[in-house]
Design a protein around this motif. Structure first.
Motif, PDB file in Angstrom:
ATOM      1  N   SER A 161       0.815  -1.220   0.000  1.00 21.23           N
ATOM      2  CA  SER A 161       0.000   0.000   0.000  1.00 21.23           C
ATOM      3  C   SER A 161       0.848   1.269   0.000  1.00 21.23           C
ATOM      4  CB  SER A 161      -0.949   0.000   1.196  1.00 21.23           C
ATOM      5  OG  SER A 161      -0.215  -0.157   2.374  1.00 21.23           O
ATOM      6  N   SER A 162       2.045   1.203   0.596  1.00 22.58           N
ATOM      7  CA  SER A 162       2.811   2.455   0.679  1.00 22.58           C
ATOM      8  C   SER A 162       3.921   2.546  -0.367  1.00 22.58           C
ATOM      9  CB  SER A 162       3.415   2.605   2.070  1.00 22.58           C
ATOM     10  OG  SER A 162       4.420   1.644   2.264  1.00 22.58           O
ATOM     11  N   THR A 163       4.267   1.424  -0.998  1.00 21.43           N
ATOM     12  CA  THR A 163       5.331   1.484  -1.998  1.00 21.43           C
ATOM     13  C   THR A 163       4.798   2.119  -3.283  1.00 21.43           C
ATOM     14  OG1 THR A 163       6.155  -0.567  -1.085  1.00 21.43           O
ATOM     15  CG2 THR A 163       7.066   0.104  -3.192  1.00 21.43           C
ATOM     16  N   LEU A 164       5.627   2.966  -3.877  1.00 21.81           N
ATOM     17  CA  LEU A 164       5.196   3.631  -5.107  1.00 21.81           C
ATOM     18  C   LEU A 164       5.456   2.732  -6.311  1.00 21.81           C
ATOM     19  CD1 LEU A 164       6.356   7.348  -4.752  1.00 21.81           C
ATOM     20  CD2 LEU A 164       4.148   6.322  -4.220  1.00 21.81           C
ATOM     21  N   GLY A 165       4.424   2.551  -7.109  1.00 22.05           N
ATOM     22  CA  GLY A 165       4.604   1.847  -8.371  1.00 22.05           C
ATOM     23  C   GLY A 165       5.316   2.749  -9.353  1.00 22.05           C
ATOM     24  N   LEU A 166       5.653   2.189 -10.489  1.00 22.94           N
ATOM     25  CA  LEU A 166       6.453   2.965 -11.433  1.00 22.94           C
ATOM     26  C   LEU A 166       5.739   4.240 -11.896  1.00 22.94           C
ATOM     27  CD1 LEU A 166       9.059   3.251 -12.828  1.00 22.94           C
ATOM     28  CD2 LEU A 166       8.350   1.650 -14.559  1.00 22.94           C
ATOM     29  N   ASN A 167       4.411   4.162 -12.105  1.00 28.81           N
ATOM     30  CA  ASN A 167       3.690   5.372 -12.549  1.00 28.81           C
ATOM     31  C   ASN A 167       3.786   6.462 -11.511  1.00 28.81           C
ATOM     32  OD1 ASN A 167       2.790   3.176 -13.873  1.00 28.81           O
ATOM     33  ND2 ASN A 167       0.660   3.400 -13.243  1.00 28.81           N
ATOM     34  N   ALA A 168       3.506   6.064 -10.259  1.00 26.05           N
ATOM     35  CA  ALA A 168       3.522   7.049  -9.175  1.00 26.05           C
ATOM     36  C   ALA A 168       4.923   7.622  -9.024  1.00 26.05           C
ATOM     37  CB  ALA A 168       3.080   6.388  -7.878  1.00 26.05           C
ATOM     38  N   LEU A 169       5.907   6.781  -9.263  1.00 24.61           N
ATOM     39  CA  LEU A 169       7.297   7.204  -9.144  1.00 24.61           C
ATOM     40  C   LEU A 169       7.630   8.272 -10.189  1.00 24.61           C
ATOM     41  CD1 LEU A 169       9.119   5.935  -7.057  1.00 24.61           C
ATOM     42  CD2 LEU A 169      10.090   4.488  -8.820  1.00 24.61           C
ATOM     43  N   ILE A 170       7.172   8.018 -11.402  1.00 30.23           N
ATOM     44  CA  ILE A 170       7.420   8.976 -12.477  1.00 30.23           C
ATOM     45  C   ILE A 170       6.715  10.293 -12.149  1.00 30.23           C
ATOM     46  CG2 ILE A 170       6.941   9.504 -14.910  1.00 30.23           C
ATOM     47  CD1 ILE A 170       7.251   6.474 -15.439  1.00 30.23           C
ATOM     48  N   HIS A 171       5.507  10.147 -11.641  1.00 29.48           N
ATOM     49  CA  HIS A 171       4.742  11.328 -11.288  1.00 29.48           C
ATOM     50  C   HIS A 171       5.458  12.140 -10.221  1.00 29.48           C
ATOM     51  CE1 HIS A 171       1.040  13.628 -11.137  1.00 29.48           C
ATOM     52  NE2 HIS A 171       0.791  13.027 -12.277  1.00 29.48           N
ATOM     53  N   ALA A 172       5.938  11.445  -9.211  1.00 31.51           N
ATOM     54  CA  ALA A 172       6.646  12.128  -8.127  1.00 31.51           C
ATOM     55  C   ALA A 172       7.909  12.801  -8.650  1.00 31.51           C
ATOM     56  CB  ALA A 172       6.997  11.133  -7.024  1.00 31.51           C
ATOM     57  N   SER A 173       8.551  12.171  -9.590  1.00 32.50           N
ATOM     58  CA  SER A 173       9.772  12.732 -10.156  1.00 32.50           C
ATOM     59  C   SER A 173       9.490  14.010 -10.933  1.00 32.50           C
ATOM     60  CB  SER A 173      10.395  11.726 -11.122  1.00 32.50           C
ATOM     61  OG  SER A 173      11.574  11.227 -10.619  1.00 32.50           O
ATOM     62  N   MET A 174       8.401  13.999 -11.665  1.00 29.32           N
ATOM     63  CA  MET A 174       8.109  15.129 -12.542  1.00 29.32           C
ATOM     64  C   MET A 174       7.524  16.306 -11.780  1.00 29.32           C
ATOM     65  SD  MET A 174       9.117  14.432 -15.489  1.00 29.32           S
ATOM     66  CE  MET A 174       8.398  15.810 -16.366  1.00 29.32           C
ATOM     67  N   LYS A 175       7.018  16.024 -10.580  1.00 24.48           N
ATOM     68  CA  LYS A 175       6.280  17.040  -9.833  1.00 24.48           C
ATOM     69  C   LYS A 175       7.111  18.302  -9.624  1.00 24.48           C
ATOM     70  CE  LYS A 175       5.278  16.118  -5.538  1.00 24.48           C
ATOM     71  NZ  LYS A 175       6.090  16.576  -4.634  1.00 24.48           N
ATOM     72  N   ASP A 176       8.360  18.119  -9.240  1.00 30.12           N
ATOM     73  CA  ASP A 176       9.172  19.289  -8.903  1.00 30.12           C
ATOM     74  C   ASP A 176      10.066  19.752 -10.042  1.00 30.12           C
ATOM     75  OD1 ASP A 176       8.255  20.021  -6.459  1.00 30.12           O
ATOM     76  OD2 ASP A 176       9.492  18.580  -5.378  1.00 30.12           O
ATOM     77  N   VAL A 177       9.839  19.215 -11.211  1.00 28.90           N
ATOM     78  CA  VAL A 177      10.621  19.674 -12.357  1.00 28.90           C
ATOM     79  C   VAL A 177      10.005  20.974 -12.852  1.00 28.90           C
ATOM     80  CG1 VAL A 177      11.191  19.169 -14.752  1.00 28.90           C
ATOM     81  CG2 VAL A 177      11.418  17.399 -13.027  1.00 28.90           C
ATOM     82  N   ASP A 178      10.848  21.945 -13.125  1.00 23.37           N
ATOM     83  CA  ASP A 178      10.359  23.237 -13.571  1.00 23.37           C
ATOM     84  C   ASP A 178       9.558  23.078 -14.859  1.00 23.37           C
ATOM     85  OD1 ASP A 178      11.023  26.309 -12.959  1.00 23.37           O
ATOM     86  OD2 ASP A 178      10.770  26.024 -15.115  1.00 23.37           O
ATOM     87  N   ILE A 179       8.494  23.836 -14.945  1.00 26.54           N
ATOM     88  CA  ILE A 179       7.574  23.707 -16.074  1.00 26.54           C
ATOM     89  C   ILE A 179       8.279  23.927 -17.409  1.00 26.54           C
ATOM     90  CG2 ILE A 179       6.802  26.119 -15.842  1.00 26.54           C
ATOM     91  CD1 ILE A 179       4.589  23.201 -16.927  1.00 26.54           C
ATOM     92  N   GLU A 180       9.318  24.751 -17.397  1.00 24.52           N
ATOM     93  CA  GLU A 180      10.057  25.011 -18.638  1.00 24.52           C
ATOM     94  C   GLU A 180      10.667  23.726 -19.186  1.00 24.52           C
ATOM     95  OE1 GLU A 180      10.376  28.056 -19.852  1.00 24.52           O
ATOM     96  OE2 GLU A 180      10.784  29.510 -18.267  1.00 24.52           O
ATOM     97  N   LEU A 181      10.987  22.821 -18.269  1.00 26.66           N
ATOM     98  CA  LEU A 181      11.727  21.628 -18.667  1.00 26.66           C
ATOM     99  C   LEU A 181      10.830  20.425 -18.887  1.00 26.66           C
ATOM    100  CD1 LEU A 181      14.931  21.501 -16.473  1.00 26.66           C
ATOM    101  CD2 LEU A 181      14.714  21.972 -18.895  1.00 26.66           C
ATOM    102  N   LYS A 182       9.639  20.460 -18.297  1.00 26.28           N
ATOM    103  CA  LYS A 182       8.802  19.254 -18.286  1.00 26.28           C
ATOM    104  C   LYS A 182       8.646  18.666 -19.683  1.00 26.28           C
ATOM    105  CE  LYS A 182       6.166  19.342 -14.103  1.00 26.28           C
ATOM    106  NZ  LYS A 182       5.256  20.098 -13.300  1.00 26.28           N
TER     107      LYS A 182
END
Ligand SMILES: Nc1ncnc2c1ncn2[C@@H]1O[C@H](COP(=O)(O)OP(=O)(O)O)[C@@H](O)[C@H]1O
Lengths: 443, 444
Positions: free
Chosen positions: B336-357
């Motif tokens: 329940s608490s481990t992040l699957g690959l999708n959630a992981l990608i999402h978490a990674s992209m969250k703090d990427v500056d919009i210019e770079l996304k």
């Protein structure tokens, strides 16, 4: 044989060389027939001029390249890199040469740094900002230096002890405002060279705008699949509308062409007789009229009307038109004289009619039926009228009948529009219902 | 004949500025959890690849502890030999043995004179400063290298695909890690990882075998075998061991792992997605018909063979959708608490500056041997496209499995053979002057 010698040459081993000096490479006789190996001459001749249909694999090694002269030796050599501060000695293979080697390491030229300004304690007094401590400003400038002004990286690594959390824009705003103030401090605005002024203006970072731009970009990025789909649909719709508009414009142009008058310049004498008028009418109906249907209707109207006799209305119009021309010409010379407006009864009495717009030239009243309905509906209206067996052109186009006719036209138009709208709404209703049903099934 | 003109004559030095290379005979070492890879910079594959697992017979009385390192040694059957691994969570945890492995990887096939070759090592983005300092200490104090550099494996894998900006998804043995990179630097705020790597997939397969009562044998246990039909019991002669001569449990597990890797390679497959694999519904497996895939056979070392249908999808599903993981074994990650690959990608992209996304999503790089499971890249592609419908998404994965396995090493090899890179090395002199702390300053 000589391969061995080449290896010796490359490694720069001067051992006992081969007793016989290397023979100069033999000059090969150029053969005319370039027949590839794995194919007999007879078969090859059958091919004639054509290249062989399949690649013929030659089971042969690549020919030995004919090097000119001796192979140059290489040397495992120490080198230093001036881009380094510590005179680290690394080693690489270098071509052995008699000339003194280049002193400069050839990759040190890639060592370029961005120029980040520094400020003195005195100068900092001017650069003060309530939101930024001197320490944090220094920290920011150090990072700018370290990461060559790549603000996204700087922001990523930004970790000022007990500092506020800062956005990329905060960092940029602070950096550029400091640079700007420093520049102004060192060279007052009025003494800056044009280039300096340009740089100075470029340093003007609009944080608000940048922030809101990013916010918008974020919204755009965060679209849901539905929104993206909707957008795609809207774009398709827009494309459709634009192409339709093109068509409507063409139709309108066609219409205008139809209404084009023969030039009013020159004598109208030719048109004064009944014969002349009929010819003029013929001309107008035919001119640029590609629509056969309209033409036939017009002709029908023609035969229906008392063709040989110019109707009084037509005559009155032509008279009026000529007076109008005279009036407009007079207008050009002297300021407009305010004519006495006739009352309704007087107008009736004298048979005077005011027209809103009158362009130059002769016009039939029947052709002056204002088209209150436009575009696609106009065509539909005329269709509807044809269906009701109402002639397109009035047999007796008095101003009253024309008024009525116009009213009829616009009413039919409104009705048609309403009908179309109703159909569209019904269609939409059906689609939505179908979607709703589909969604119900999905869940 | 035209190709001859392109060949440089022996009098002509190749223009190095053209490709920017200047080889200084540096050594590149990429220590992973499954494999330790070493080779010369400028080459396209590591010359020396040894298992990071090693055998050890602990000291008894006067006998000192004995280590067995490298493919030839570690697979031999020795009573009492335990198999261990110096890494955990992708970083070194056993500092006594890791340097021995590294040294062995280099000296066995590359060179015995470490002191003559600059050394570039790779590290995961989450390597803590303590570990980094320890690494540079070993390089200078133990290996006595003239120069050293520590590069992020995510950045290296990006370079191997020719990308300085992008999102690197590395599926190693112990982790899946996601590293956004920009201009050849790691965006630290976006680095994420989960323990759902290759070993996790092995555990899932193992757990599935256990639940379906499928016996798992390792190659060393089988002396001879006869072919049998699918689903029929094996007809094989098994090796027997005299009491006290049996290999250890860790050895058995290590050998079984090889069979599991074969299963991953040939039989397991990732469900196409996007969205989780539909749940199984008992005997009449709805998912099976939905997948409409034919089964794929697998033969165990003892000849026992069977055809796997939807199960081969189900074992891999946990990577993307942790709630689907099998949990009938000890030490499984929390579903329940481990992040699957999708959630992981999402978490990674969250703090990427919009210019770079946009740019980053257009340069997704998949690497690591664990990503070689059938359908893995397709699923990642589908998931990213579904999660980010607006921007254009491009997922790249080397079709060549060698390149996929060694992307981290290859990037290091490219880096260490670039002329412009040679100013970045930390030299012996600098190390002596500033101490191990210099690694934090220089290897960013
Ligand atoms: N062909 C393959 N298909 C699927 N998984 C594989 C394949 N080959 C190796 N693996 C798995 O990949 C993992 C090793 O990946 P690797 O990138 O070498 O890890 P690390 O970088 O941690 O050393 C192991 O768990 C292994 O079982």
């Amino acid at each position: 044989m000589s391969g061995f010698q080449d290896v010796r040459d490359v490694m720069d081993i001067s051992g006992p060389s081969e007793s016989t000096p290397r023979a100069p490479p033999l000059k090969k006789q150029k053969t005319v027939e370039k027949r590839p190996d794995g194919i007999t001459r007879e078969l090859f001749a059958l091919l004639g001029e054509n290249p062989p249909p399949v690649a013929i694999v030659e089971n042969k090694f690549k020919e030995k390249p004919k090097w000119m002269g001796k192979a140059n030796p290489w040397e495992w050599k120490d080198f230093t890199n001036p881009a380094r501060t510590d005179s680290l000695i690394l080693r690489h293979w270098e071509r052995k040469s008699k000339e003194p080697p280049d002193l400069e390491y050839r990759f040190s030229k890639f060592d370029v740094k961005v120029d980040i300004p520094t400020y003195s304690d005195g100068e900092y007094e001017i650069l003060k900002d309530l939101d930024w401590s001197r320490e944090e400003t220094d920290y920011l400038f150090d990072l700018c230096r370290e990461y060559d002004l790549r603000f996204i990286i700087i922001w990523d690594r930004y970790d000022f002890p007990n500092g506020k959390s800062r956005s990329v824009e905060d960092l940029k705003a602070r950096y550029y405002s400091v640079c700007r103030s420093l520049m102004e401090l060192r060279t007052p605005l009025n003494r800056m060279s044009p280039e300096e002024t340009q740089i100075f203006n470029m340093l003007n970072f609009d944080k608000e705008r940048e922030t809101s731009r990013k916010k918008m970009a974020n919204v755009l990025f965060a679209r849901t699949p539905e929104q993206v789909k909707e957008e795609e649909m809207l774009l398709a719709e827009l494309k459709r509308i634009v192409t339709n508009q093109q068509r409507t414009l063409e139709e309108r142009k066609d219409l205008f062409n139809r209404l084009e008058m023969p030039s009013s310049q020159g004598s109208i004498a030719g048109y004064t007789g009944s014969q002349g008028l009929a010819a003029l009418r013929e001309f107008m109906v035919n001119s640029s009229d590609k629509n056969k249907k309209r033409k036939s209707i017009a002709m029908g109207a023609n035969t229906g009307a008392d063709g040989s006799q110019p109707s009084p209305a037509v005559a009155s119009i032509s008279e009026k038109a000529s007076t109008a021309i005279a009036a407009s010409q007079k207008e050009a010379i002297q300021p407009k004289k305010q004519a006495r407006k006739l009352s309704g009864e007087e107008m009736k009495e004298y048979g005077v009619i005011y027209h809103d717009k009158l362009s130059q030239g002769i016009k039939f009243r029947s052709s002056m039926v204002a088209t209150n309905v436009k575009g696609g509906t106009a065509q539909k209206v005329s269709q509807a009228l044809a269906q009701l067996e109402i002639a397109q052109r009035l047999t007796m186009p008095t101003s009253k009948t024309i008024q009525k006719y116009e009213q009829l036209q616009s009413n039919v138009g409104i009705l048609l529009d309403t009908k179309k709208l109703l159909e569209k709404v019904e269609q939409e209703l059906r689609v939505l219902k179908a979607q709703q049903d589909a969604a119900k099934e999905d869940t | 004949m035209s190709h001859l003109h392109q060949t440089l004559s022996s009098n002509q030095a190749p223009s190095t500025v053209e490709y920017g290379g200047d080889e200084i005979s540096a050594i590149v070492l990429d220590p992973g959890t499954a494999w330790t890879r070493a080779g010369f910079a400028g080459e396209d594959t590591p010359k020396s690849v040894i298992p990071s697992d090693y055998g050890v017979i602990d000291a008894v009385g006067d006998e000192p502890r004995k280590l067995f390192i490298g493919d030839n040694d570690v697979h031999a059957i020795r009573p009492g030999m335990e198999i261990r691994n110096p890494m955990s969570d992708g970083i070194v945890s056993d500092w006594d043995t890791a340097p021995l492995l590294w040294r062995a990887a280099i000296t066995s096939r590359l060179t015995t004179t470490l002191a003559e070759h600059p050394l570039l090592m790779t590290e995961p983005s989450w390597n803590p400063p303590k570990n980094r300092e320890k690494t540079i200490e070993i390089a200078f104090e133990d290996f006595d290298v003239p120069a050293f550099y520590l590069a992020k494996s995510g950045v290296c894998a990006g370079f191997a695909s020719g990308k300085a900006t992008g999102l690197v998804i590395d599926v190693g043995a112990s982790n899946i890690s996601i590293t956004p990179i920009h201009d050849g630097l790691v965006l630290r705020k976006g680095c994420t990882r989960s323990p759902l790597g290759g070993s996790f997939l092995s555990d899932q397969i193992r757990a599935y075998f256990a639940s379906a009562a499928i016996p798992l044998t390792a190659h060393y246990q089988v002396l001879s075998k006869n072919a049998v039909e699918a689903w029929k019991p094996a007809d094989a002669v098994y090796k027997t061991f005299a009491p006290g001569q049996e290999p250890t449990d860790s050895y058995k597990r290590f050998q079984e792992e090889r069979v599991l890797t074969e299963f991953k390679e040939y039989t397991a497959q990732v469900w196409t997605g996007p969205g989780p694999l539909p749940p199984s519904t008992g005997a009449h497996d709805a998912a099976t018909s939905l997948l409409s895939t034919t089964g794929r056979p697998f033969e165990f070392p003892d000849g026992y063979n069977l055809v796997f249908n939807s199960e081969r999808h189900r074992v891999a599903e946990g990577i993307f959708h942790p709630p689907s993981m099998l949990t009938n074994y000890a030490g499984h990650p929390d579903p329940s608490s481990t992040l699957g690959l999708n959630a992981l990608i999402h978490a990674s992209m969250k703090d990427v500056d919009i210019e770079l996304k946009q740019l980053i999503l257009n340069n997704v790089v998949i690497t690591g041997a664990g990503s070689l499971v059938y359908g893995f890249t397709d699923r990642v592609n589908a998931e990213i496209a579904a999660a980010f419908p607006g921007p254009r998404v491009r997922v790249m994965a080397a079709g060549n499995s060698v390149e996929r396995r060694y992307a981290g090493w290859l990037g290091g090899s490219i880096l260490a053979s670039l002329g412009a890179f040679h100013q970045l090395w930390i030299s012996r002199k600098e190390y002596d002057e500033h101490g191990a702390g210099i690694v934090e300053k220089r290897c960013k």
